[in-house]
Write an enzyme that holds these catalytic residues in place. Structure first.
Site, PDB file in Angstrom:
ATOM      1  N   GLN A  42      -3.590  -0.972 -11.671  1.00  0.00           N
ATOM      2  CA  GLN A  42      -3.191   0.408 -11.375  1.00  0.00           C
ATOM      3  C   GLN A  42      -1.692   0.456 -11.085  1.00  0.00           C
ATOM      4  O   GLN A  42      -1.120   1.516 -10.927  1.00  0.00           O
ATOM      5  CB  GLN A  42      -3.947   0.923 -10.144  1.00  0.00           C
ATOM      6  N   GLY A  60      -6.658  -5.850  -3.705  1.00  0.00           N
ATOM      7  CA  GLY A  60      -5.603  -5.035  -3.100  1.00  0.00           C
ATOM      8  C   GLY A  60      -5.604  -3.578  -3.521  1.00  0.00           C
ATOM      9  O   GLY A  60      -4.547  -3.005  -3.769  1.00  0.00           O
ATOM     10  N   ASN A  72      -9.185  -8.267  -0.333  1.00  0.00           N
ATOM     11  CA  ASN A  72      -8.310  -7.272   0.298  1.00  0.00           C
ATOM     12  C   ASN A  72      -7.927  -7.744   1.697  1.00  0.00           C
ATOM     13  O   ASN A  72      -8.596  -8.588   2.291  1.00  0.00           O
ATOM     14  CB  ASN A  72      -9.043  -5.918   0.386  1.00  0.00           C
ATOM     15  N   ARG A 114      12.460   3.991  -8.187  1.00  0.00           N
ATOM     16  CA  ARG A 114      11.387   2.986  -8.324  1.00  0.00           C
ATOM     17  C   ARG A 114      11.790   1.934  -9.365  1.00  0.00           C
ATOM     18  O   ARG A 114      11.544   0.757  -9.226  1.00  0.00           O
ATOM     19  CB  ARG A 114      10.062   3.619  -8.769  1.00  0.00           C
ATOM     20  N   HIS A 148      -2.356   3.119 -15.181  1.00  0.00           N
ATOM     21  CA  HIS A 148      -1.577   4.229 -14.626  1.00  0.00           C
ATOM     22  C   HIS A 148      -0.149   4.283 -15.178  1.00  0.00           C
ATOM     23  O   HIS A 148       0.721   4.912 -14.579  1.00  0.00           O
ATOM     24  CB  HIS A 148      -1.543   4.152 -13.090  1.00  0.00           C
ATOM     25  N   ILE A 156       2.335   0.221 -11.480  1.00  0.00           N
ATOM     26  CA  ILE A 156       3.288   0.590 -12.531  1.00  0.00           C
ATOM     27  C   ILE A 156       4.429  -0.432 -12.594  1.00  0.00           C
ATOM     28  O   ILE A 156       5.315  -0.317 -13.423  1.00  0.00           O
ATOM     29  CB  ILE A 156       3.820   2.028 -12.307  1.00  0.00           C
ATOM     30  N   SER A 184      -7.335   0.324  -2.428  1.00  0.00           N
ATOM     31  CA  SER A 184      -8.060   1.016  -1.360  1.00  0.00           C
ATOM     32  C   SER A 184      -9.306   1.722  -1.873  1.00  0.00           C
ATOM     33  O   SER A 184     -10.132   2.173  -1.087  1.00  0.00           O
ATOM     34  CB  SER A 184      -7.140   2.043  -0.708  1.00  0.00           C
ATOM     35  N   CYS A 238      16.299  11.813 -26.253  1.00  0.00           N
ATOM     36  CA  CYS A 238      15.073  11.142 -26.702  1.00  0.00           C
ATOM     37  C   CYS A 238      15.402  10.325 -27.950  1.00  0.00           C
ATOM     38  O   CYS A 238      16.131  10.782 -28.820  1.00  0.00           O
ATOM     39  CB  CYS A 238      14.014  12.189 -27.013  1.00  0.00           C
ATOM     40  N   GLU A 282      -8.133  -5.825   4.210  1.00  0.00           N
ATOM     41  CA  GLU A 282      -9.052  -5.187   5.180  1.00  0.00           C
ATOM     42  C   GLU A 282     -10.259  -4.599   4.450  1.00  0.00           C
ATOM     43  O   GLU A 282     -10.248  -4.471   3.232  1.00  0.00           O
ATOM     44  CB  GLU A 282      -8.306  -4.086   5.925  1.00  0.00           C
TER      45      GLU A 282
HETATM   46  P1  OAD Z   1      -3.297   1.840  -1.862  1.00  0.00           P
HETATM   47  O1  OAD Z   1      -1.975   1.917  -1.199  1.00  0.00           O
HETATM   48  O2  OAD Z   1      -4.182   3.031  -1.777  1.00  0.00           O
HETATM   49  O3  OAD Z   1      -4.114   0.597  -1.289  1.00  0.00           O
HETATM   50  C1  OAD Z   1      -3.531  -0.674  -1.143  1.00  0.00           C
HETATM   51  C2  OAD Z   1      -4.609  -1.632  -0.660  1.00  0.00           C
HETATM   52  O4  OAD Z   1      -4.017  -2.913  -0.618  1.00  0.00           O
HETATM   53  C3  OAD Z   1      -5.172  -1.335   0.717  1.00  0.00           C
HETATM   54  O5  OAD Z   1      -6.593  -1.392   0.676  1.00  0.00           O
HETATM   55  C4  OAD Z   1      -4.612  -2.468   1.601  1.00  0.00           C
HETATM   56  O6  OAD Z   1      -5.526  -2.883   2.589  1.00  0.00           O
HETATM   57  C5  OAD Z   1      -4.411  -3.569   0.577  1.00  0.00           C
HETATM   58  N1  OAD Z   1      -3.338  -4.521   0.916  1.00  0.00           N
HETATM   59  C6  OAD Z   1      -2.121  -4.268   1.457  1.00  0.00           C
HETATM   60  N2  OAD Z   1      -1.391  -5.389   1.565  1.00  0.00           N
HETATM   61  C7  OAD Z   1      -2.154  -6.395   1.065  1.00  0.00           C
HETATM   62  C8  OAD Z   1      -1.967  -7.810   0.890  1.00  0.00           C
HETATM   63  N3  OAD Z   1      -0.840  -8.426   1.248  1.00  0.00           N
HETATM   64  N4  OAD Z   1      -2.994  -8.523   0.356  1.00  0.00           N
HETATM   65  C9  OAD Z   1      -4.153  -7.928  -0.011  1.00  0.00           C
HETATM   66  N5  OAD Z   1      -4.391  -6.608   0.118  1.00  0.00           N
HETATM   67  C10 OAD Z   1      -3.408  -5.850   0.655  1.00  0.00           C
HETATM   68  O7  OAD Z   1      -3.014   1.433  -3.391  1.00  0.00           O
HETATM   69  P2  OAD Z   1      -3.937   1.561  -4.685  1.00  0.00           P
HETATM   70  O8  OAD Z   1      -5.381   1.400  -4.345  1.00  0.00           O
HETATM   71  O9  OAD Z   1      -3.343   0.678  -5.722  1.00  0.00           O
HETATM   72  O10 OAD Z   1      -1.442   5.946  -8.713  1.00  0.00           O
HETATM   73  O11 OAD Z   1      -3.664   3.062  -5.124  1.00  0.00           O
HETATM   74  C11 OAD Z   1      -4.246   3.555  -6.305  1.00  0.00           C
HETATM   75  C12 OAD Z   1      -3.338   4.544  -6.984  1.00  0.00           C
HETATM   76  O12 OAD Z   1      -2.969   5.554  -6.079  1.00  0.00           O
HETATM   77  C13 OAD Z   1      -2.004   3.985  -7.433  1.00  0.00           C
HETATM   78  O13 OAD Z   1      -2.072   3.331  -8.681  1.00  0.00           O
HETATM   79  C14 OAD Z   1      -1.138   5.197  -7.531  1.00  0.00           C
HETATM   80  C15 OAD Z   1      -1.587   5.923  -6.289  1.00  0.00           C
HETATM   81  O14 OAD Z   1      -1.511   7.256  -6.319  1.00  0.00           O
HETATM   82  C16 OAD Z   1      -0.422   6.312  -9.537  1.00  0.00           C
HETATM   83  O15 OAD Z   1       0.719   5.975  -9.380  1.00  0.00           O
HETATM   84  C17 OAD Z   1      -0.841   7.135 -10.700  1.00  0.00           C
END
Ligand code: OAD
Length: 237
Positions: free
Chosen positions: A94, A179, A205, A60, A112, A96, A181, A139, A207
């Site tokens: 959220q 962006g 978003n 990553r 996060h 990284i 979910s 470390c 969707e």
């Molecule tokens: P998700 O992958 O769950 O959701 C991504 C969202 O972005 C979805 O609702 C998509 O519809 C939307 N999306 C995708 N492409 C897009 C675009 N071009 N423009 C606008 N929206 C778009 O990601 P997160 O909600 O960020 O945690 O996930 C939350 C956490 O779950 C992350 O921070 C991570 C993961 O486990 C850790 O790493 C601790």
């Protein structure tokens, strides 16, 4: 006439970085870059197989540092807005990755964690890292190997900056989620805290996520985020 906005909180998720070339988490296969989440994003996964976890985050990190990964217009629009807006502005991510700061955002809370940081398991001190992290990496505080982990909040762990985040949510009059979910607690509940504070809540978003925001704007982040924030600036004079 509507009162001018004084305090805005923005929460971003993986969708804002999707057009920069970083995969979102909840792709159709339910895997994170071909790995099960419990293998690479839980303390138990790290205890079971540290080399796998180190290597996963090394990949990553290499991806974030590769020249083709760059901030997109949505990151830049938020940085510009922070600079131009005269009220309080707090950006919570959220993500990284480091794309918000590369675009110029300054007041940013990585709830996060950050892929370009590692943490000592003993002292909890946090260090910058750009190279690969392996068991043998010494470390920087205790000078021993095997004491470092990625500075990432894994499932089952407490997100960072929660006190500051809760204060910002209590005092905001506009909350915007971009962006994300809404699948991961506690970020998924931030819009409710903002509503309790009588803030207007907006989702930007690609969707529908099915949650109860007051307003929804659908489209690609690179298009809808600049338009939305330019709109606020022009209506606030
Ligand atoms: P998700 O992958 O769950 O959701 C991504 C969202 O972005 C979805 O609702 C998509 O519809 C939307 N999306 C995708 N492409 C897009 C675009 N071009 N423009 C606008 N929206 C778009 O990601 P997160 O909600 O960020 O945690 O996930 C939350 C956490 O779950 C992350 O921070 C991570 C993961 O486990 C850790 O790493 C601790």
């Amino acid at each position: 006439m509507r009162k001018p906005l004084q305090s805005i909180v923005v929460l971003t998720g993986a969708g804002i970085s999707a057009e920069s070339g970083i995969q979102t988490f909840r792709a159709a296969d339910g895997l994170w870059e071909n790995h099960r989440v419990d293998e690479v994003a839980t303390p138990e996964g790290f205890e079971r197989n540290p080399p796998l976890v180190y290597e996963f985050y090394n990949q990553r990190r290499r991806q974030i540092l590769s020249p083709e990964i760059r901030p997109n217009p949505a990151h830049s629009a938020l940085a510009k807005f922070e600079h131009d807006f005269l009220g309080n502005f707090v950006l919570i991510t959220q993500n990284i990755d480091n794309l918000h700061e590369r675009a110029g955002s300054k007041k940013l809370l990585h709830m996060h964690g950050e892929i370009l940081k590692m943490r000592c398991l003993n002292s909890k001190l946090v260090f910058d890292i750009r190279e690969d992290l392996v068991f043998e990496t010494e470390c920087r505080c205790c000078r021993s190997p095997g004491n470092l982990r990625p500075h990432i909040v894994w499932f089952g762990e407490m997100p960072l900056h929660m006190h500051e985040i809760n204060l910002a949510l209590k005092g905001c009059d506009l909350f915007v989620a971009i962006g994300t979910s809404g699948n991961v607690y506690p970020a998924s509940g931030f819009y409710q805290s903002a509503k309790i504070a009588r803030a207007h809540t907006v989702e930007l978003n690609l969707e529908v996520t099915g949650s109860g925001f007051d307003e929804h704007v659908y489209g690609k982040a690179s298009e809808i985020v600049p338009a939305f924030f330019e709109g606020i600036l022009s209506s606030s004079g």
